[in-house]
Design a protein around this motif. Structure first.
Motif, PDB file in Angstrom:
ATOM      1  N   TYR A  53      11.898  -4.055  -6.606  1.00  0.00           N
ATOM      2  CA  TYR A  53      11.603  -2.782  -6.155  1.00  0.00           C
ATOM      3  C   TYR A  53      10.027  -2.399  -6.622  1.00  0.00           C
ATOM      4  CZ  TYR A  53      11.936  -1.192 -10.926  1.00  0.00           C
ATOM      5  OH  TYR A  53      11.661  -0.804 -12.196  1.00  0.00           O
ATOM      6  N   ASP A  54       9.675  -1.374  -5.787  1.00  0.00           N
ATOM      7  CA  ASP A  54       8.303  -0.832  -6.349  1.00  0.00           C
ATOM      8  C   ASP A  54       8.338   0.420  -7.104  1.00  0.00           C
ATOM      9  OD1 ASP A  54       6.939  -2.664  -4.565  1.00  0.00           O
ATOM     10  OD2 ASP A  54       6.945  -1.279  -3.038  1.00  0.00           O
ATOM     11  N   LYS A  55       8.058   0.514  -8.338  1.00  0.00           N
ATOM     12  CA  LYS A  55       8.305   1.388  -9.396  1.00  0.00           C
ATOM     13  C   LYS A  55       7.144   2.554  -8.836  1.00  0.00           C
ATOM     14  CE  LYS A  55       4.657  -0.472 -12.093  1.00  0.00           C
ATOM     15  NZ  LYS A  55       4.584  -1.786 -11.398  1.00  0.00           N
ATOM     16  N   ARG A  56       7.634   3.743  -9.250  1.00  0.00           N
ATOM     17  CA  ARG A  56       6.904   5.156  -8.716  1.00  0.00           C
ATOM     18  C   ARG A  56       5.337   4.914  -8.568  1.00  0.00           C
ATOM     19  NH1 ARG A  56       8.404  10.320 -11.741  1.00  0.00           N
ATOM     20  NH2 ARG A  56      10.572   9.630 -11.279  1.00  0.00           N
ATOM     21  N   GLY A  57       4.745   5.222  -7.849  1.00  0.00           N
ATOM     22  CA  GLY A  57       3.045   5.164  -7.976  1.00  0.00           C
ATOM     23  C   GLY A  57       2.628   3.761  -7.268  1.00  0.00           C
ATOM     24  N   HIS A  58       3.519   3.107  -6.962  1.00  0.00           N
ATOM     25  CA  HIS A  58       2.880   1.541  -6.361  1.00  0.00           C
ATOM     26  C   HIS A  58       3.561   1.269  -5.062  1.00  0.00           C
ATOM     27  CE1 HIS A  58       1.761   1.527 -10.742  1.00  0.00           C
ATOM     28  NE2 HIS A  58       1.198   0.384 -10.441  1.00  0.00           N
ATOM     29  N   GLY A  59       3.058   0.350  -4.559  1.00  0.00           N
ATOM     30  CA  GLY A  59       3.594  -0.267  -3.225  1.00  0.00           C
ATOM     31  C   GLY A  59       4.022   0.805  -2.267  1.00  0.00           C
ATOM     32  N   LEU A  60       5.104   0.604  -1.605  1.00  0.00           N
ATOM     33  CA  LEU A  60       5.761   1.644  -0.662  1.00  0.00           C
ATOM     34  C   LEU A  60       6.441   2.830  -1.275  1.00  0.00           C
ATOM     35  CD1 LEU A  60       6.596  -0.930   2.255  1.00  0.00           C
ATOM     36  CD2 LEU A  60       4.452   0.218   1.590  1.00  0.00           C
ATOM     37  N   SER A  61       6.727   2.964  -2.640  1.00  0.00           N
ATOM     38  CA  SER A  61       7.368   3.703  -3.316  1.00  0.00           C
ATOM     39  C   SER A  61       6.515   5.327  -3.281  1.00  0.00           C
ATOM     40  CB  SER A  61       8.024   3.358  -4.494  1.00  0.00           C
ATOM     41  OG  SER A  61       8.745   2.484  -4.628  1.00  0.00           O
ATOM     42  N   ASP A  62       7.366   6.238  -3.598  1.00  0.00           N
ATOM     43  CA  ASP A  62       6.377   7.589  -3.588  1.00  0.00           C
ATOM     44  C   ASP A  62       5.530   7.450  -4.883  1.00  0.00           C
ATOM     45  OD1 ASP A  62       7.849   8.725  -1.620  1.00  0.00           O
ATOM     46  OD2 ASP A  62       9.014  10.021  -2.625  1.00  0.00           O
ATOM     47  N   CYS A  63       4.441   8.395  -4.681  1.00  0.00           N
ATOM     48  CA  CYS A  63       3.486   8.575  -5.615  1.00  0.00           C
ATOM     49  C   CYS A  63       3.235   9.978  -6.008  1.00  0.00           C
ATOM     50  CB  CYS A  63       2.248   8.057  -5.266  1.00  0.00           C
ATOM     51  SG  CYS A  63       0.933   7.799  -6.597  1.00  0.00           S
ATOM     52  N   PRO A  64       4.290  10.238  -7.200  1.00  0.00           N
ATOM     53  CA  PRO A  64       4.189  11.799  -7.470  1.00  0.00           C
ATOM     54  C   PRO A  64       3.029  11.801  -8.359  1.00  0.00           C
ATOM     55  CG  PRO A  64       6.570  10.672  -8.171  1.00  0.00           C
ATOM     56  CD  PRO A  64       5.502   9.533  -7.753  1.00  0.00           C
ATOM     57  N   LEU A 171      -4.131  -5.420  -6.021  1.00  0.00           N
ATOM     58  CA  LEU A 171      -4.557  -4.637  -7.501  1.00  0.00           C
ATOM     59  C   LEU A 171      -5.545  -3.340  -6.815  1.00  0.00           C
ATOM     60  CD1 LEU A 171      -5.002  -3.849 -10.176  1.00  0.00           C
ATOM     61  CD2 LEU A 171      -7.014  -5.356 -10.286  1.00  0.00           C
ATOM     62  N   GLU A 172      -6.496  -3.560  -5.939  1.00  0.00           N
ATOM     63  CA  GLU A 172      -7.666  -2.669  -5.531  1.00  0.00           C
ATOM     64  C   GLU A 172      -6.752  -1.419  -4.739  1.00  0.00           C
ATOM     65  OE1 GLU A 172     -10.957  -4.451  -4.544  1.00  0.00           O
ATOM     66  OE2 GLU A 172     -11.469  -5.177  -6.698  1.00  0.00           O
ATOM     67  N   ARG A 173      -5.779  -2.172  -4.140  1.00  0.00           N
ATOM     68  CA  ARG A 173      -5.292  -0.786  -3.228  1.00  0.00           C
ATOM     69  C   ARG A 173      -4.138  -0.164  -3.480  1.00  0.00           C
ATOM     70  NH1 ARG A 173      -5.702  -5.315   1.996  1.00  0.00           N
ATOM     71  NH2 ARG A 173      -7.900  -5.170   1.921  1.00  0.00           N
ATOM     72  N   GLN A 174      -3.464  -0.342  -4.750  1.00  0.00           N
ATOM     73  CA  GLN A 174      -2.561   0.672  -5.257  1.00  0.00           C
ATOM     74  C   GLN A 174      -3.005   1.940  -5.534  1.00  0.00           C
ATOM     75  OE1 GLN A 174       0.305  -0.634  -5.886  1.00  0.00           O
ATOM     76  NE2 GLN A 174      -0.026  -2.673  -4.997  1.00  0.00           N
ATOM     77  N   PRO A 175      -2.208   2.839  -5.273  1.00  0.00           N
ATOM     78  CA  PRO A 175      -2.761   4.408  -5.603  1.00  0.00           C
ATOM     79  C   PRO A 175      -3.046   4.646  -6.886  1.00  0.00           C
ATOM     80  CG  PRO A 175      -0.571   4.284  -4.525  1.00  0.00           C
ATOM     81  CD  PRO A 175      -0.800   2.704  -5.178  1.00  0.00           C
ATOM     82  N   ALA A 176      -4.475   5.188  -6.948  1.00  0.00           N
ATOM     83  CA  ALA A 176      -5.068   5.295  -8.295  1.00  0.00           C
ATOM     84  C   ALA A 176      -4.233   6.152  -9.164  1.00  0.00           C
ATOM     85  CB  ALA A 176      -6.376   6.028  -8.247  1.00  0.00           C
ATOM     86  N   GLU A 177      -3.572   7.259  -8.478  1.00  0.00           N
ATOM     87  CA  GLU A 177      -2.752   8.114  -9.206  1.00  0.00           C
ATOM     88  C   GLU A 177      -1.615   7.419  -9.871  1.00  0.00           C
ATOM     89  OE1 GLU A 177      -1.429  11.877 -10.733  1.00  0.00           O
ATOM     90  OE2 GLU A 177      -3.439  11.500  -9.769  1.00  0.00           O
ATOM     91  N   GLY A 178      -0.945   6.502  -9.076  1.00  0.00           N
ATOM     92  CA  GLY A 178       0.220   5.869  -9.521  1.00  0.00           C
ATOM     93  C   GLY A 178      -0.189   5.024 -10.706  1.00  0.00           C
ATOM     94  N   TYR A 179      -1.323   4.180 -10.439  1.00  0.00           N
ATOM     95  CA  TYR A 179      -1.660   3.224 -11.535  1.00  0.00           C
ATOM     96  C   TYR A 179      -1.863   4.099 -12.890  1.00  0.00           C
ATOM     97  CZ  TYR A 179      -4.389  -0.276 -13.924  1.00  0.00           C
ATOM     98  OH  TYR A 179      -4.800  -1.361 -14.769  1.00  0.00           O
ATOM     99  N   ALA A 180      -2.737   5.232 -12.837  1.00  0.00           N
ATOM    100  CA  ALA A 180      -3.162   6.152 -13.855  1.00  0.00           C
ATOM    101  C   ALA A 180      -1.572   6.677 -14.693  1.00  0.00           C
ATOM    102  CB  ALA A 180      -3.866   7.218 -13.458  1.00  0.00           C
ATOM    103  N   GLY A 181      -0.673   7.118 -13.531  1.00  0.00           N
ATOM    104  CA  GLY A 181       0.504   7.487 -14.277  1.00  0.00           C
ATOM    105  C   GLY A 181       1.276   6.379 -15.172  1.00  0.00           C
TER     106      GLY A 181
END
Length: 263
Positions: A53-64, A171-181
């Motif tokens: 699975y993709d944890k939140r903020g990564h891949g195709l999962s939601d990015c709260p 790596l570079e295409r992951q959401p910055a908000e999700g990475y920081a979260g």
């Protein structure tokens, strides 16, 4: 592609292998999605139910909006496994995925019968270090800091291959908000006490050139659990499942057989 609706967050997940087989759950690292395990899965024994699975903020999962707490990341996969009717899984977690594994094992032993803690620890870094990284991600983006991350992820020879650029792009295409979260979740986590209370089969895996969670750090965490074992994959960094997938799969298969879930 499958999406699980889990009380306010949607997680992308995938199930491969035998739907009636013993469940093996994979949780990936910070800055990657479930494709992290693509190189390994073809080398595993048949007859297993392989859940990613993709944890939140990564891949195709939601990015709260962040920051996230580790408890939320643990609850996400807990709800996913409950939805899928999983019990007594072997949980394989790498980096932050290994922290999630520790948190879930401490919370829901009915879900986890054994864990593989790959390139992870009960506590990783300091809050100050993670706060600095969060600030940098938010001000400059992931691409601006990817070189240093990738040097920790991979040994020098792999960084000269064409395949390396696939992981750089991931790596570079992951959401910055999700990475920081998720950085915030790691910053606030210290599982030393709870992990030391675990009594279940545990395998640690480390890469000899890992600049994020060096072998000694992985070993310190494994040593918290009586009877645990640890394997070192030489010539690899933080993602040995990418650099040496066949050796990684061989180690993992040996552990699965020891648990009686693989022929």
């Amino acid at each position: 592609m499958q999406i699980a609706e889990l009380d306010g967050v949607r997680l992308h997940y995938r199930v491969d292998g035998d739907p009636d087989g013993a469940p093996v759950v994979f949780a990936n690292s910070l800055g990657t999605d479930l494709r992290l395990w693509d190189p390994v899965l073809p080398h595993l024994p048949k007859g297993l139910r392989l859940i990613r699975y993709d944890k939140r903020g990564h891949g195709l999962s939601d990015c709260p909006s962040g920051p996230y707490k580790m408890g939320a990341l643990v609850t996400d996969v807990e709800r996913l496994l409950d939805m899928l009717g999983v019990r007594d899984a072997i949980f394989v977690g790498l980096s932050i995925g290994g922290m999630i594994a520790q948190g879930l094992a401490a919370k829901r032993l009915d879900l986890v019968r054994a864990v593989v803690l790959s390139n992870t620890a009960a506590k990783i870094g300091t809050r100050e270090m993670w706060d600095e990284r969060i600030a940098q991600v938010k001000s400059q983006g992931i691409a601006a800091m990817s070189q240093g991350i990738l040097e920790r992820w991979f040994a020098a020879p792999f960084r000269e291959t064409a395949e390396f650029h696939l992981w750089k792009n991931m790596l570079e295409r992951q959401p910055a908000e999700g990475y920081a979260g998720c950085c915030a979740a790691i910053a606030g986590t210290d599982f030393i006490s709870s992990t030391s209370g675990l009594r279940l089969p545990l395998l640690g895996i480390a890469g000899s050139e890992d600049g994020s969670t060096p072998p000694d750090l992985v070993r310190e965490t494994c040593d918290l659990v009586p009877g645990s074992e640890m394997r070192l994959i030489r010539g690899t960094g933080h993602l040995p499942c990418v650099e040496k997938p066949e050796e990684y799969a061989e180690i993992l298969t040996g552990f699965l057989r020891a648990q009686g879930v693989a022929a």
